[in-house]
Design a protein around this motif. Structure first.
Motif, PDB file in Angstrom:
ATOM      1  N   LEU A  41      -6.136   5.413   2.193  1.00  0.00           N
ATOM      2  CA  LEU A  41      -6.553   5.273   0.893  1.00  0.00           C
ATOM      3  C   LEU A  41      -6.219   3.407   0.936  1.00  0.00           C
ATOM      4  O   LEU A  41      -5.355   3.044   1.555  1.00  0.00           O
ATOM      5  N   VAL A  42      -6.900   2.903   0.140  1.00  0.00           N
ATOM      6  CA  VAL A  42      -6.972   1.489  -0.197  1.00  0.00           C
ATOM      7  C   VAL A  42      -7.032   1.320  -1.702  1.00  0.00           C
ATOM      8  O   VAL A  42      -7.800   1.596  -2.286  1.00  0.00           O
ATOM      9  N   LEU A  43      -5.750   0.772  -2.050  1.00  0.00           N
ATOM     10  CA  LEU A  43      -5.555   0.533  -3.548  1.00  0.00           C
ATOM     11  C   LEU A  43      -5.359  -0.786  -3.646  1.00  0.00           C
ATOM     12  O   LEU A  43      -4.500  -1.702  -3.620  1.00  0.00           O
ATOM     13  N   PRO A  44      -6.449  -1.506  -4.537  1.00  0.00           N
ATOM     14  CA  PRO A  44      -6.585  -3.141  -4.624  1.00  0.00           C
ATOM     15  C   PRO A  44      -5.647  -3.472  -5.464  1.00  0.00           C
ATOM     16  O   PRO A  44      -5.284  -4.676  -5.276  1.00  0.00           O
ATOM     17  N   SER A  45      -5.308  -2.870  -6.443  1.00  0.00           N
ATOM     18  CA  SER A  45      -4.343  -3.453  -7.434  1.00  0.00           C
ATOM     19  C   SER A  45      -3.836  -2.279  -8.330  1.00  0.00           C
ATOM     20  O   SER A  45      -4.370  -1.318  -8.394  1.00  0.00           O
ATOM     21  N   LEU A  46      -2.580  -2.767  -8.735  1.00  0.00           N
ATOM     22  CA  LEU A  46      -1.863  -1.948  -9.935  1.00  0.00           C
ATOM     23  C   LEU A  46      -2.091  -2.384 -11.066  1.00  0.00           C
ATOM     24  O   LEU A  46      -1.530  -1.848 -12.025  1.00  0.00           O
TER      25      LEU A  46
ATOM     26  N   GLN B 227       0.886  -1.146  -0.039  1.00  0.00           N
ATOM     27  CA  GLN B 227      -0.153   0.089   0.070  1.00  0.00           C
ATOM     28  C   GLN B 227       0.885   1.222   0.068  1.00  0.00           C
ATOM     29  O   GLN B 227       0.413   2.431  -0.649  1.00  0.00           O
ATOM     30  N   LYS B 228       2.016   1.239   0.644  1.00  0.00           N
ATOM     31  CA  LYS B 228       2.882   2.485   0.624  1.00  0.00           C
ATOM     32  C   LYS B 228       3.295   2.794  -0.802  1.00  0.00           C
ATOM     33  O   LYS B 228       3.396   3.827  -1.007  1.00  0.00           O
ATOM     34  N   TYR B 229       4.049   1.599  -1.268  1.00  0.00           N
ATOM     35  CA  TYR B 229       4.386   1.839  -2.810  1.00  0.00           C
ATOM     36  C   TYR B 229       3.251   2.355  -3.575  1.00  0.00           C
ATOM     37  O   TYR B 229       3.517   3.163  -4.585  1.00  0.00           O
ATOM     38  N   ALA B 230       2.174   1.532  -3.596  1.00  0.00           N
ATOM     39  CA  ALA B 230       1.147   1.979  -4.452  1.00  0.00           C
ATOM     40  C   ALA B 230       0.528   3.424  -4.175  1.00  0.00           C
ATOM     41  O   ALA B 230       0.415   4.000  -5.104  1.00  0.00           O
ATOM     42  N   ARG B 231       0.543   3.925  -3.008  1.00  0.00           N
ATOM     43  CA  ARG B 231      -0.007   5.130  -2.632  1.00  0.00           C
ATOM     44  C   ARG B 231       0.802   6.120  -3.213  1.00  0.00           C
ATOM     45  O   ARG B 231       0.280   7.186  -4.077  1.00  0.00           O
ATOM     46  N   GLU B 232       1.992   6.133  -3.207  1.00  0.00           N
ATOM     47  CA  GLU B 232       3.006   7.079  -3.826  1.00  0.00           C
ATOM     48  C   GLU B 232       2.917   6.892  -5.566  1.00  0.00           C
ATOM     49  O   GLU B 232       3.115   8.083  -5.934  1.00  0.00           O
TER      50      GLU B 232
END
Length: 246
Positions: free
Chosen positions: A100-105, A77-82
């Motif tokens: 924020l919640v990012l379920p997938s890149l 989540q930290k990497y995806a958020r940035e």
């Protein structure tokens, strides 16, 4: 403002999973309503009685199991958020501190998985609905129905279609825009807010549709009572007195 789940310490990722699973089970439950109508019209068919329990189990298991590919795609989540914040234009300041919640890149995984689930569930629903319509209007392959029963079944089917279709619209259009936004990379904060508002009204729209479509709910909640065309007859039971002979 944080929600109740956040206050009691449930991670946002679990909250997202609960939300998606709840929506999936609503879809499966809607399918079961139409299957129940089909079963009542075809209760004498032994082959469906035999496979019906297994069919139900498979569909109920499909709701949580189809999310496994999405769970496996869950990024750090930290990497995806940035990554997301750096790629989005005109990011509001509150997003830098928001949970924020990012379920997938890898968006195609979620999109394809969601399309498959919706196609399977609502494909079955469409099949049941078409069979029910055909049987109610032609009596082909269904149990013998009286004229009154057939009329009531047709009326119920119409209300079920409306009850299902009206709330779905409040989710379909936001979903279409979300897929369009992901694939084209077009992000409009105004449209995003509008889509989020429309989707959040799903519960209210569902409740109002039930009240407006079904007469018993209208009579109870809104007191919309129609004048009865004929009054029910009451049977009067004469009361006799026992005579005692002296």
């Amino acid at each position: 403002m944080n929600g109740i789940f956040t206050r009691i310490g449930i991670p946002s990722t679990i909250q997202l999973l609960i939300l998606v699973t709840s929506i999936d089970y609503v879809s499966v439950s809607t399918l079961m309503i139409f299957e129940n109508r089909f079963y009542l019209l075809n209760s004498k068919k032994k082959w469906w009685k035999r496979i019906r329990p297994f069919w139900m189990i498979v569909n109920f298991l499909l709701a949580p199991l189809h999310q496994i590919p999405n769970i496996l795609e869950f990024p750090d989540q930290k990497y995806a958020r940035e990554l997301v914040i750096n790629n989005l234009p005109c990011v509001p300041e509150f997003l830098y501190t928001a949970d924020l919640v990012l379920p997938s890149l890898n968006s195609p995984t979620i999109v394809i998985n969601s399309i498959l689930f919706v196609s399977i569930i609502f494909g079955q629903l469409a099949i049941f609905a078409n069979i029910i319509i055909a049987q109610l209007y032609t009596n082909f392959g269904a149990n013998t129905l009286s004229k009154t029963t057939r009329h009531l079944q047709k009326r119920l089917l119409k209300t079920l279609v409306l009850q299902t279709g009206i709330p779905v619209v409040s989710l379909v259009f936001p979903g279409i825009y979300a897929f369009f936004s992901i694939y084209t990379g077009h992000f409009d904060m105004g449209l995003n807010n509008l889509v989020a508002t429309v989707a959040s009204l799903h519960g209210l729209v569902s409740t109002l549709s039930i009240i407006l479509i079904h007469q018993p709910y209208r009579d109870t909640v809104l007191f919309w009572r129609k004048n009865k065309k004929s009054e029910s007859k009451r049977w009067s039971i004469p009361v006799g007195s026992n005579l005692t002979n002296h």
